[in-house]
Design a protein around this motif. Structure first.
Motif, PDB file in Angstrom:
ATOM      1  N   SER A 119       0.907  -1.185   0.018  1.00 31.11           N
ATOM      2  CA  SER A 119      -0.098  -0.149   0.160  1.00 31.11           C
ATOM      3  C   SER A 119       0.884   1.194  -0.106  1.00 31.11           C
ATOM      4  O   SER A 119       1.901   1.127   0.707  1.00 31.11           O
ATOM      5  N   ILE A 120       0.464   2.104  -0.638  1.00 29.49           N
ATOM      6  CA  ILE A 120       1.066   3.610  -0.539  1.00 29.49           C
ATOM      7  C   ILE A 120      -0.122   4.505   0.173  1.00 29.49           C
ATOM      8  O   ILE A 120      -0.772   4.870  -0.258  1.00 29.49           O
ATOM      9  N   ASN A 121       0.446   4.874   1.375  1.00 27.59           N
ATOM     10  CA  ASN A 121      -0.351   6.077   2.127  1.00 27.59           C
ATOM     11  C   ASN A 121      -1.629   5.389   2.511  1.00 27.59           C
ATOM     12  O   ASN A 121      -2.760   6.348   2.633  1.00 27.59           O
ATOM     13  N   ARG A 122      -1.973   4.386   2.780  1.00 26.05           N
ATOM     14  CA  ARG A 122      -3.114   3.756   3.233  1.00 26.05           C
ATOM     15  C   ARG A 122      -3.043   2.792   4.471  1.00 26.05           C
ATOM     16  O   ARG A 122      -2.174   1.877   4.365  1.00 26.05           O
ATOM     17  N   ALA A 123      -3.284   3.401   5.485  1.00 25.14           N
ATOM     18  CA  ALA A 123      -2.789   2.668   6.887  1.00 25.14           C
ATOM     19  C   ALA A 123      -4.045   1.767   7.074  1.00 25.14           C
ATOM     20  O   ALA A 123      -3.662   0.786   7.946  1.00 25.14           O
ATOM     21  N   THR A 124      -4.976   1.597   6.548  1.00 24.52           N
ATOM     22  CA  THR A 124      -6.199   0.676   6.845  1.00 24.52           C
ATOM     23  C   THR A 124      -6.420  -0.234   5.751  1.00 24.52           C
ATOM     24  O   THR A 124      -7.249  -1.182   6.104  1.00 24.52           O
ATOM     25  N   LEU A 125      -5.645  -0.140   4.492  1.00 29.33           N
ATOM     26  CA  LEU A 125      -6.005  -1.124   3.355  1.00 29.33           C
ATOM     27  C   LEU A 125      -4.708  -1.531   3.187  1.00 29.33           C
ATOM     28  O   LEU A 125      -3.739  -0.823   2.577  1.00 29.33           O
ATOM     29  N   LEU A 126      -4.253  -2.813   3.645  1.00 29.60           N
ATOM     30  CA  LEU A 126      -2.770  -3.312   3.436  1.00 29.60           C
ATOM     31  C   LEU A 126      -2.693  -4.259   2.521  1.00 29.60           C
ATOM     32  O   LEU A 126      -3.023  -5.309   2.639  1.00 29.60           O
ATOM     33  N   TYR A 127      -2.287  -3.927   1.165  1.00 28.88           N
ATOM     34  CA  TYR A 127      -2.121  -4.889   0.042  1.00 28.88           C
ATOM     35  C   TYR A 127      -1.026  -5.740   0.397  1.00 28.88           C
ATOM     36  O   TYR A 127       0.274  -5.272   1.031  1.00 28.88           O
ATOM     37  N   GLU A 128      -1.070  -7.055  -0.132  1.00 29.34           N
ATOM     38  CA  GLU A 128       0.116  -8.060   0.189  1.00 29.34           C
ATOM     39  C   GLU A 128       0.433  -8.566  -1.043  1.00 29.34           C
ATOM     40  O   GLU A 128       1.837  -8.618  -1.353  1.00 29.34           O
ATOM     41  N   THR A 129      -0.457  -9.109  -1.855  1.00 23.20           N
ATOM     42  CA  THR A 129      -0.111  -9.683  -2.977  1.00 23.20           C
ATOM     43  C   THR A 129      -1.015  -9.545  -4.121  1.00 23.20           C
ATOM     44  O   THR A 129      -2.135  -8.695  -4.044  1.00 23.20           O
ATOM     45  N   TRP A 130      -0.649  -9.690  -5.418  1.00 22.82           N
ATOM     46  CA  TRP A 130      -1.392  -9.212  -6.675  1.00 22.82           C
ATOM     47  C   TRP A 130      -1.027 -10.467  -7.839  1.00 22.82           C
ATOM     48  O   TRP A 130      -0.160 -11.171  -7.651  1.00 22.82           O
ATOM     49  N   GLY A 131      -1.960 -10.572  -8.726  1.00 24.62           N
ATOM     50  CA  GLY A 131      -1.772 -11.340  -9.864  1.00 24.62           C
ATOM     51  C   GLY A 131      -2.891 -11.301 -10.839  1.00 24.62           C
ATOM     52  O   GLY A 131      -3.534 -10.363 -10.500  1.00 24.62           O
ATOM     53  N   LEU A 140      -6.128  -8.778  -6.347  1.00 20.01           N
ATOM     54  CA  LEU A 140      -5.473  -8.018  -4.995  1.00 20.01           C
ATOM     55  C   LEU A 140      -6.082  -8.779  -3.670  1.00 20.01           C
ATOM     56  O   LEU A 140      -7.148  -8.904  -3.549  1.00 20.01           O
ATOM     57  N   THR A 141      -4.925  -9.180  -2.797  1.00 19.65           N
ATOM     58  CA  THR A 141      -5.127  -9.816  -1.593  1.00 19.65           C
ATOM     59  C   THR A 141      -4.419  -8.669  -0.378  1.00 19.65           C
ATOM     60  O   THR A 141      -3.289  -8.149  -0.799  1.00 19.65           O
ATOM     61  N   GLY A 142      -4.928  -8.889   0.647  1.00 24.70           N
ATOM     62  CA  GLY A 142      -4.389  -8.074   1.715  1.00 24.70           C
ATOM     63  C   GLY A 142      -5.402  -8.161   3.029  1.00 24.70           C
ATOM     64  O   GLY A 142      -6.113  -9.100   3.170  1.00 24.70           O
ATOM     65  N   LYS A 143      -5.095  -7.104   3.807  1.00 23.08           N
ATOM     66  CA  LYS A 143      -5.616  -7.073   5.021  1.00 23.08           C
ATOM     67  C   LYS A 143      -6.262  -5.716   4.929  1.00 23.08           C
ATOM     68  O   LYS A 143      -5.775  -4.352   4.974  1.00 23.08           O
ATOM     69  N   SER A 144      -7.805  -5.585   5.561  1.00 24.37           N
ATOM     70  CA  SER A 144      -8.546  -4.238   6.090  1.00 24.37           C
ATOM     71  C   SER A 144      -8.436  -4.121   7.615  1.00 24.37           C
ATOM     72  O   SER A 144      -8.689  -5.043   8.225  1.00 24.37           O
ATOM     73  N   VAL A 145      -7.595  -3.122   7.921  1.00 18.28           N
ATOM     74  CA  VAL A 145      -7.541  -2.978   9.558  1.00 18.28           C
ATOM     75  C   VAL A 145      -8.254  -1.896   9.990  1.00 18.28           C
ATOM     76  O   VAL A 145      -8.114  -0.807   9.394  1.00 18.28           O
ATOM     77  N   GLY A 146      -9.120  -2.028  10.819  1.00 18.57           N
ATOM     78  CA  GLY A 146      -9.585  -0.862  11.410  1.00 18.57           C
ATOM     79  C   GLY A 146     -10.778  -1.276  12.600  1.00 18.57           C
ATOM     80  O   GLY A 146     -11.249  -2.346  12.460  1.00 18.57           O
ATOM     81  N   ASN A 147     -11.205  -0.414  13.489  1.00 20.47           N
ATOM     82  CA  ASN A 147     -12.160  -0.658  14.301  1.00 20.47           C
ATOM     83  C   ASN A 147     -11.674  -1.894  15.218  1.00 20.47           C
ATOM     84  O   ASN A 147     -12.522  -2.676  15.787  1.00 20.47           O
ATOM     85  N   GLY A 148     -10.581  -2.104  15.514  1.00 22.97           N
ATOM     86  CA  GLY A 148     -10.137  -3.388  16.265  1.00 22.97           C
ATOM     87  C   GLY A 148     -10.159  -4.503  15.798  1.00 22.97           C
ATOM     88  O   GLY A 148      -9.911  -5.424  16.651  1.00 22.97           O
ATOM     89  N   THR A 150      -9.102  -7.109  12.117  1.00 21.45           N
ATOM     90  CA  THR A 150      -8.536  -7.160  10.675  1.00 21.45           C
ATOM     91  C   THR A 150      -9.268  -8.129  10.077  1.00 21.45           C
ATOM     92  O   THR A 150      -9.479  -9.278  10.553  1.00 21.45           O
ATOM     93  N   ILE A 151      -9.417  -7.686   8.792  1.00 19.56           N
ATOM     94  CA  ILE A 151     -10.414  -8.787   7.924  1.00 19.56           C
ATOM     95  C   ILE A 151      -9.615  -8.819   6.536  1.00 19.56           C
ATOM     96  O   ILE A 151      -8.694  -7.930   5.952  1.00 19.56           O
ATOM     97  N   ASP A 152      -9.276 -10.204   6.178  1.00 23.32           N
ATOM     98  CA  ASP A 152      -8.430 -10.446   4.998  1.00 23.32           C
ATOM     99  C   ASP A 152      -9.441 -10.333   3.810  1.00 23.32           C
ATOM    100  O   ASP A 152     -10.720 -10.504   4.014  1.00 23.32           O
ATOM    101  N   PHE A 153      -8.794  -9.791   2.803  1.00 17.21           N
ATOM    102  CA  PHE A 153      -9.821  -9.604   1.619  1.00 17.21           C
ATOM    103  C   PHE A 153      -9.024 -10.131   0.321  1.00 17.21           C
ATOM    104  O   PHE A 153      -7.895 -10.070   0.140  1.00 17.21           O
ATOM    105  N   VAL A 154      -9.834 -10.171  -0.810  1.00 16.46           N
ATOM    106  CA  VAL A 154      -9.463 -10.476  -1.932  1.00 16.46           C
ATOM    107  C   VAL A 154     -10.532  -9.741  -2.872  1.00 16.46           C
ATOM    108  O   VAL A 154     -11.633  -9.772  -2.739  1.00 16.46           O
TER     109      VAL A 154
END
Length: 182
Positions: A119-131, A140-148, A150-154
């Motif tokens: 991620s670039i300048n995104r504290a709550t949307l953390l990209y990890e992989t792509w294809g 895109l896969t990663g983690k959404s962080v917020g409100n205490g 963490t949720i994995d996303f695709v």
């Protein structure tokens, strides 16, 4: 006797003919000026690319889907043509757009070789992989962080436009995001 000579001539003609061309599809592991390592079918093959047509190789980025046309000669895999996925190669880099409500700042995503993402300048949307999916969509896969929590996303989006300076992505709901290369 003539049949025997004819059969021998046929065997000799086959033995002296050009090696049969083969095709393999996989992913680029690594490339140098003369060699290409491709992972496919749970194995790794090293191809000599010194004399190959690389006009559609797009820089041979690590992780890119690739198709290699080759022959086997003297226990060496000699590539005659190498084709990489142009979209994959074009996506590699940093892509940003203005932060909504704060146009002086930018945010976005860095798509790295071998499928890593950041991620670039995104504290709550953390990209990890792509294809790329089989139909060419960006995954895109990663983690959404917020409100205490963490949720994995695709997230799977369509690449609407891609050139040297602009990337436009569209979600299944039709929402478009426009990025520029940084």
């Amino acid at each position: 006797m003539n049949r025997a000579l004819a059969a021998l001539a046929a065997v000799a003609a086959v033995a002296c003919s050009a090696p049969e061309e083969r095709i393999v599809t996989g992913k680029v592991m690594e490339a140098t000026a003369d060699a290409l390592l491709v992972t496919h079918d749970k194995m790794i093959t090293v191809f000599n690319i010194g004399k190959a047509d690389l006009s559609e190789a797009w820089g041979l980025p690590a992780g890119a889907p690739v198709t290699v046309t080759y022959t086997v000669s003297k226990k060496m895999f000699a590539a005659s043509r190498v084709v990489c996925d142009k979209t994959y190669a074009g996506l590699i880099g940093s892509w940003v757009h203005p932060v909504p409500g704060n146009e002086q700042e930018s945010e976005g995503i860095e798509l790295q070789p071998k499928g890593a993402a950041a991620s670039i300048n995104r504290a709550t949307l953390l990209y990890e992989t792509w294809g790329l999916s089989e139909d060419g969509r960006l995954v895109l896969t990663g983690k959404s962080v917020g409100n205490g929590q963490t949720i994995d996303f695709v997230d799977t989006v369509e690449v609407v436009r891609l050139d040297d300076t602009e990337l436009v992505l569209s979600s299944a709901s039709g929402f478009e995001e426009r990025y520029t290369r940084r």
